[in-house]
Design an enzyme around this catalytic site. Sequence first.
Site, mmCIF file in Angstrom:
data_model
loop_
_atom_site.group_PDB
_atom_site.id
_atom_site.type_symbol
_atom_site.label_atom_id
_atom_site.label_comp_id
_atom_site.label_asym_id
_atom_site.label_seq_id
_atom_site.Cartn_x
_atom_site.Cartn_y
_atom_site.Cartn_z
ATOM 1 N N ARG A 46 1.098 -0.882 0.027
ATOM 2 C CA ARG A 46 -0.366 -0.131 -0.223
ATOM 3 C C ARG A 46 1.030 1.200 0.293
ATOM 4 O O ARG A 46 1.947 1.615 0.705
ATOM 5 C CB ARG A 46 -0.955 0.336 1.259
ATOM 6 C CG ARG A 46 -1.913 -1.099 0.973
ATOM 7 C CD ARG A 46 -3.066 -0.742 1.918
ATOM 8 N NE ARG A 46 -3.757 -2.188 2.452
ATOM 9 C CZ ARG A 46 -4.518 -2.898 3.125
ATOM 10 N NH1 ARG A 46 -5.059 -1.349 4.288
ATOM 11 N NH2 ARG A 46 -5.629 -3.101 2.674
ATOM 12 N N SER A 137 -7.741 -1.187 0.771
ATOM 13 C CA SER A 137 -8.691 -1.043 1.502
ATOM 14 C C SER A 137 -9.774 -0.378 1.771
ATOM 15 O O SER A 137 -10.546 0.735 1.360
ATOM 16 C CB SER A 137 -8.025 -2.438 2.857
ATOM 17 O OG SER A 137 -9.243 -2.271 3.678
ATOM 18 N N HIS A 138 -9.523 -0.080 3.502
ATOM 19 C CA HIS A 138 -10.265 0.883 4.215
ATOM 20 C C HIS A 138 -9.457 2.910 3.920
ATOM 21 O O HIS A 138 -9.573 3.574 4.271
ATOM 22 C CB HIS A 138 -10.777 0.880 5.659
ATOM 23 C CG HIS A 138 -9.075 0.942 6.522
ATOM 24 N ND1 HIS A 138 -8.224 -0.672 5.927
ATOM 25 C CD2 HIS A 138 -7.949 1.214 6.852
ATOM 26 C CE1 HIS A 138 -7.013 -0.370 6.715
ATOM 27 N NE2 HIS A 138 -7.184 0.663 7.287
ATOM 28 N N LYS A 150 -2.811 -6.511 -3.565
ATOM 29 C CA LYS A 150 -1.998 -7.770 -2.942
ATOM 30 C C LYS A 150 -2.246 -8.983 -3.239
ATOM 31 O O LYS A 150 -3.662 -9.137 -4.573
ATOM 32 C CB LYS A 150 -3.032 -7.908 -1.392
ATOM 33 C CG LYS A 150 -4.757 -7.994 -1.622
ATOM 34 C CD LYS A 150 -5.161 -7.693 -0.245
ATOM 35 C CE LYS A 150 -6.696 -7.441 -0.871
ATOM 36 N NZ LYS A 150 -7.458 -7.766 0.874
ATOM 37 N N ASP A 302 -16.390 -2.060 4.245
ATOM 38 C CA ASP A 302 -15.655 -0.748 4.119
ATOM 39 C C ASP A 302 -15.074 -1.258 2.442
ATOM 40 O O ASP A 302 -15.727 -1.911 1.032
ATOM 41 C CB ASP A 302 -13.853 -1.024 4.506
ATOM 42 C CG ASP A 302 -13.321 -2.568 3.987
ATOM 43 O OD1 ASP A 302 -14.092 -3.061 3.487
ATOM 44 O OD2 ASP A 302 -12.195 -2.853 3.797
ATOM 45 N N ASP A 304 -12.960 -2.575 0.635
ATOM 46 C CA ASP A 304 -12.668 -4.197 -0.852
ATOM 47 C C ASP A 304 -14.198 -5.414 -0.092
ATOM 48 O O ASP A 304 -13.705 -6.293 -0.426
ATOM 49 C CB ASP A 304 -11.044 -3.759 -1.165
ATOM 50 C CG ASP A 304 -10.816 -4.533 0.927
ATOM 51 O OD1 ASP A 304 -11.755 -3.729 1.625
ATOM 52 O OD2 ASP A 304 -10.450 -5.263 0.650
ATOM 53 N N ASP A 306 -13.958 -6.385 2.912
ATOM 54 C CA ASP A 306 -14.176 -7.926 4.318
ATOM 55 C C ASP A 306 -13.933 -6.767 4.616
ATOM 56 O O ASP A 306 -14.306 -7.575 5.873
ATOM 57 C CB ASP A 306 -11.994 -7.878 3.622
ATOM 58 C CG ASP A 306 -11.147 -6.855 3.626
ATOM 59 O OD1 ASP A 306 -11.311 -5.546 4.597
ATOM 60 O OD2 ASP A 306 -10.888 -7.110 3.669
ATOM 61 N N ARG A 307 -14.719 -5.668 6.166
ATOM 62 C CA ARG A 307 -14.725 -5.450 7.471
ATOM 63 C C ARG A 307 -15.837 -5.162 7.182
ATOM 64 O O ARG A 307 -16.708 -4.539 6.265
ATOM 65 C CB ARG A 307 -13.609 -4.298 7.124
ATOM 66 C CG ARG A 307 -12.148 -3.963 7.369
ATOM 67 C CD ARG A 307 -11.885 -2.682 7.560
ATOM 68 N NE ARG A 307 -10.417 -3.271 7.536
ATOM 69 C CZ ARG A 307 -9.156 -2.278 8.644
ATOM 70 N NH1 ARG A 307 -9.931 -1.412 9.375
ATOM 71 N NH2 ARG A 307 -8.304 -2.972 8.406
ATOM 72 N N THR A 369 -2.067 -9.853 14.206
ATOM 73 C CA THR A 369 -2.802 -9.312 13.113
ATOM 74 C C THR A 369 -2.459 -9.580 12.033
ATOM 75 O O THR A 369 -1.002 -9.550 11.239
ATOM 76 C CB THR A 369 -2.056 -7.687 13.547
ATOM 77 O OG1 THR A 369 -2.603 -7.290 14.678
ATOM 78 C CG2 THR A 369 -3.304 -6.182 12.843
ATOM 79 N N SER A 390 -10.259 -5.839 14.318
ATOM 80 C CA SER A 390 -10.110 -4.440 12.862
ATOM 81 C C SER A 390 -11.301 -4.253 11.918
ATOM 82 O O SER A 390 -11.282 -4.311 10.809
ATOM 83 C CB SER A 390 -8.296 -4.632 12.669
ATOM 84 O OG SER A 390 -8.456 -5.340 11.827
ATOM 85 N N LYS A 401 -11.195 -12.597 5.006
ATOM 86 C CA LYS A 401 -12.139 -11.634 6.319
ATOM 87 C C LYS A 401 -13.646 -11.389 4.912
ATOM 88 O O LYS A 401 -13.597 -10.868 3.839
ATOM 89 C CB LYS A 401 -12.246 -10.353 7.284
ATOM 90 C CG LYS A 401 -11.263 -8.921 6.765
ATOM 91 C CD LYS A 401 -10.807 -8.565 7.817
ATOM 92 C CE LYS A 401 -10.105 -7.126 7.720
ATOM 93 N NZ LYS A 401 -8.664 -7.244 5.961
ATOM 94 N N ARG A 521 -1.583 1.877 17.178
ATOM 95 C CA ARG A 521 -2.248 1.435 18.088
ATOM 96 C C ARG A 521 -1.951 1.525 19.068
ATOM 97 O O ARG A 521 -1.809 1.047 20.025
ATOM 98 C CB ARG A 521 -3.308 0.929 17.487
ATOM 99 C CG ARG A 521 -3.416 0.411 15.533
ATOM 100 C CD ARG A 521 -4.312 0.150 14.904
ATOM 101 N NE ARG A 521 -4.281 -0.625 13.933
ATOM 102 C CZ ARG A 521 -4.564 0.739 13.131
ATOM 103 N NH1 ARG A 521 -4.639 2.144 13.069
ATOM 104 N NH2 ARG A 521 -4.570 0.804 11.572
#
Length: 568
Positions: A46, A137-138, A150, A302, A304, A306-307, A369, A390, A401, A521
Amino acid sequence: MREQTPHPKRVFPTPKTFYRIAATMKPQTIPTRPFTDQRPGTSGLRKKVTVFQQPHYLENFVQSTFNALGGIRGKRLVLGGDGRFFNQQALQTIIRLAVAGGAAGLLIARNGILSTPAASHLIRKYGLDGGFILSASHNPGGPAGDFGIKFNIANGGPAPEKLTEAIYAESLKISAFQIVDIAAVDLERLSLSRILETEIRIIDPVADYADLMAELFDFDLIAGLIADSDFRFLYDAMHAVTGPYAEEIFCRRLGAAPDTLLNCTPKEDFGGGHPDPNLKYARRLVDIMFGPAPPAFGAASDGDGDRNMILGAGFFVTPSDSLAVIAANAHLVKGYRKGLKGVARSMPTSQAIDRVAARLGIDCYETPTGWKFFGNLFDAGRLSICGEESFGTSSDHVREKDGLWAVLFWLNLLAVKKLPVAEIVTRHWRDYGRNFYSRHDYEEIDSTIADRIMEELAQRGPGLIGRRCGRLQLTVADDFSYRDPIDGSLSCNQGLRLLFADQSRIILRRSGTGTSGATLRLYFEKPENDPAAMMSETQTALAELIDLAEELTRLKELTGRREPTVIT
Ligand code: G16
């Protein structure tokens, strides 16, 4: 539970149209020089769009991936992405590289729009060798935003560390890539064509995925709930990839009214938003759900797909609690009626799921993670459901996910239980105990300061073991490492843990998905078994841990920040 391995390979239906594109040019070898910053992070590579727009940047990474795989000749891949800015150009570049490398087949989602879980499903269903998913992603999109790529492997899951490290090693020594000079492939129409040795199929990205969801969940029951005039729900696709999936599943298959859906047209810049389904970035949905006369259920996904974020009327379900509730009630849902083989969570995710596993008498794995760490456990048949704090939850139906899966799971649960979301969760707490949980994110910190904060805590922590800090007694201070129980691989430096005698935890880790500076985080968790104390406000319940974390890390002091960028 669906049988997972070996996965049956299905064949695509015979197409109506087939055409051969004459490639006049032969593959060319283009000399190139390595970029030194192509090590994939938590989930792929990314970077800012402008980084990917540098000449040869994308070509180098894709060719390095092919090289790490031992070449692409004869292999079949899926291609698609979350529709963000630069997706279209990147797809055409990858097609040219794959054709030049002699790929046997490319399965490409129409308009390049393909959610991460749907990509995982396609790889598994059609027995492909892997695929590229173009997504950050997000993270925000647009010319000044982020882009990402990815690679997923043949089991449908993210490339494991062994492969991402091999890709990185290739990227450091690459000297040339092969490419073929062909016109842009039309991605708008479903079609089948051949260029040199590569069969290119443009497919409907939604149908297979929607069929899979219908196998796992009781669509009749959910349709009944949706038809009930007392039940209202809202789904926010955040102008990202799940819009077309939501229209097909919620509206066409389950009968929801179109105004159930918010922001369902995918946009290259996500409508200027930040496609991260949390309390800060899904603001409009959150305001409605916490406003007057809210719907019974709200959810978002999100960039893509997955969230997921799950909301009840005036109620936020933490991802950790959502995972625990899903696992505890899996027997009520069609695809999971036979019981769970095991469950798993990433290390910073709360231990609410551990309580459920203990009650069910099944294993609960704690991994670093990153979804890639669940892959081996799934493939070995040890895992049925897992999740991360997450906003990621999923099962063995894919190797990613899956945001819409979690939303459908909750809808199925609401249809069975006929209770409000808040009631389902609070009853769960009373039954199993509650784990108060919150994550504080400090985004775009100067990298040197972030390193210093991490290093100081790593050095200081072990010396504090055994010391009492108010009510809390520190029992473990370490940097989490994980040995994969299936292949024995070791992953170190996965986050600093401060564990206390009462099972409270403070975790500090550096995000592996940010693209500007460093994101730190801080995760706080406190178990509570007293029903009278369970209804406290979360930040209040965690105040002692939050204050102690500041005392030990001096995060606010060293960064000059007065508060976290995001609290979830
Ligand atoms: C990615 C991974 C997740 C992981 C998350 C953590 O999510 O796929 O498995 O939990 O990153 O990110 P960070 O390192 O920033 O804490 P996604 O949705 O961005 O692909």
